[in-house]
Design a protein around this motif. Structure first.
Motif, PDB file in Angstrom:
ATOM      1  N   ALA A 200      19.679  27.152  63.146  1.00 16.68           N
ATOM      2  CA  ALA A 200      18.803  27.646  64.211  1.00 16.68           C
ATOM      3  C   ALA A 200      17.351  27.232  63.961  1.00 16.68           C
ATOM      4  O   ALA A 200      16.462  27.546  64.747  1.00 16.68           O
ATOM      5  N   ASN A 201      17.136  26.528  62.832  1.00 15.47           N
ATOM      6  CA  ASN A 201      15.805  26.034  62.499  1.00 15.47           C
ATOM      7  C   ASN A 201      14.772  27.161  62.387  1.00 15.47           C
ATOM      8  O   ASN A 201      13.620  26.998  62.795  1.00 15.47           O
ATOM      9  N   GLU A 202      15.206  28.259  61.850  1.00 14.25           N
ATOM     10  CA  GLU A 202      14.349  29.438  61.779  1.00 14.25           C
ATOM     11  C   GLU A 202      13.099  29.144  60.939  1.00 14.25           C
ATOM     12  O   GLU A 202      13.199  28.722  59.781  1.00 14.25           O
ATOM     13  N   GLU A 203      11.955  29.383  61.540  1.00 10.99           N
ATOM     14  CA  GLU A 203      10.713  28.909  60.938  1.00 10.99           C
ATOM     15  C   GLU A 203      10.399  29.552  59.587  1.00 10.99           C
ATOM     16  O   GLU A 203      10.029  28.879  58.633  1.00 10.99           O
ATOM     17  N   GLU A 204      10.581  30.862  59.523  1.00  9.43           N
ATOM     18  CA  GLU A 204      10.230  31.577  58.292  1.00  9.43           C
ATOM     19  C   GLU A 204      11.047  31.059  57.113  1.00  9.43           C
ATOM     20  O   GLU A 204      10.533  30.841  56.017  1.00  9.43           O
ATOM     21  N   LEU A 205      12.346  30.835  57.366  1.00 10.27           N
ATOM     22  CA  LEU A 205      13.229  30.357  56.310  1.00 10.27           C
ATOM     23  C   LEU A 205      12.874  28.921  55.907  1.00 10.27           C
ATOM     24  O   LEU A 205      12.820  28.592  54.722  1.00 10.27           O
ATOM     25  N   MET A 206      12.635  28.071  56.903  1.00 12.83           N
ATOM     26  CA  MET A 206      12.262  26.677  56.618  1.00 12.83           C
ATOM     27  C   MET A 206      10.999  26.642  55.755  1.00 12.83           C
ATOM     28  O   MET A 206      10.894  25.881  54.801  1.00 12.83           O
ATOM     29  N   ASN A 207      10.069  27.484  56.115  1.00 15.70           N
ATOM     30  CA  ASN A 207       8.812  27.594  55.408  1.00 15.70           C
ATOM     31  C   ASN A 207       9.043  28.013  53.947  1.00 15.70           C
ATOM     32  O   ASN A 207       8.435  27.490  53.018  1.00 15.70           O
TER      33      ASN A 207
END
Lengths: 222, 110
Positions: A200-207
């Motif tokens: 889902a390309n979740e921003e917090e996790l990618m970060n």
């Protein structure tokens, strides 16, 4: 560029979460990395349903996972120190510091990565970090390597401020995920949820995956 | 239960080594599932028991009666007699997390 990096953590998988990207990056740059892992995580609670291990077989499984994770990262020098999970805070702090002093004298690292004592939640983490700090504090100021600490207690940013080292490890994301995956007895459940969130390309996790955060330890003068 | 009872009795009246632990995990407070972390751990306690019993509807309870006292564990769900003839009993919650372990061996655990 660092000359030699020394990573000191108490449990197999401690390196995977916030540091594996940095390790991969240093190894890619040609910097030798030594990983001292104090225990084999003998007290791990996630035993699977149905259980895949007993109290007596778990250390052997986690040892293999640790070796696999080190292979993924390209660590040539993995040192398993033979201490026991959840006993680090009860060990003699002098003995622990001596253990680290010996390694520092041998390897002459330019950078040490460990846990920030008092801000790392698990008693083993705090005790490990404290003994590393003690070993480095004992050195003459000019000879001390840099020490970067991992902290994740609820109060860490409030009391320590923002981390002063933010390392971009986005090029090593795959290695980081494979390292987490190598510790499957501890991370299998976590990885399942994480993969969905990654898709889902979740921003917090990618970060969280792409940037690793450290606090440089402020040593007293002496 | 009927299989474990004779295995517990096998060690009666001899010196044995006990591993007993219980925990709700070092991260319990951090993740807020419990108000505080608690646990207890004994590895290679050398004891002798005159009677030992497994009971309950499952999860099971195991009690060992010693000359001057007792050892017991509650919440046992799994067991095995391993290749070293050690009786390994453990209690796992529905997520597979270990909550309690009671192990009996004629030789010290590593």
């Amino acid at each position: 560029m660092e000359k030699q990096v020394l990573v000191i953590f108490p449990h197999p998988d401690d390196e995977a979460f916030g540091v594996s990207g940095s390790i991969a990056k240093y190894i890619d740059e040609g910097t030798p990395v030594t990983y001292m892992c104090l225990t084999l995580g003998e007290m791990g609670r996630n035993m699977g349903n149905p259980p895949f291990a007993t109290r007596e077989t778990l250390p052997e499984i986690r040892k293999q996972e640790l070796q696999e994770a080190s292979k993924v990262l390209g660590i040539q020098d993995l040192r398993m120190m033979g201490l026991r999970d959840k006993t680090i805070e009860f060990e003699d702090p002098e003995m622990l510091a001596d253990l680290f002093t010996d390694a520092i004298n041998e390897l002459d690292p330019s950078l040490i990565i460990t846990f920030y004592p008092g801000y790392s939640v698990h008693p083993d983490h705090d005790a490990c970090g404290a003994a590393v700090i003690k070993a480095v504090q004992n050195m003459p100021k000019a000879k001390r390597p840099k020490v970067e600490c991992v902290a994740f207690s609820h109060n860490c940013e409030e009391e320590l401020g923002r981390p002063d080292v933010i390392r971009d490890v986005s090029d090593f994301m795959d290695q980081k995920l494979n390292t987490l995956e190598a510790h499957k007895s501890q991370t299998a459940g976590l990885m399942e949820g994480m993969k969905k969130r990654l898709q889902a390309n979740e921003e917090e996790l990618m970060n969280w995956i792409k940037f690793e955060r450290f606090w440089t330890y402020p040593f007293n003068e002496r | 239960m009927t299989k474990v009872q004779p295995l517990i009795e096998r060690f009666v009246d001899q010196d044995v080594y006990i591993h007993l632990e219980t925990t709700n995990g070092a991260y319990a407070s951090h993740f807020g599932e419990k108000p505080f972390s608690a646990g207890a751990y004994i590895r290679n306690g050398k004891i002798k028991y005159s009677r030992g019993k497994i009971t309950g509807e499952g999860p099971y309870r195991v009690g060992l009666k010693m000359e001057f006292g007792w050892i017991y564990a509650e919440g046992i769900t799994h067991w095995e007699l391993d290749a070293k003839n050690r009786l390994l009993m453990a209690g796992h919650d529905k997520d597979g997390k270990l909550a309690v372990a009671l192990q009996i061996s004629e030789t010290p655990f590593e």
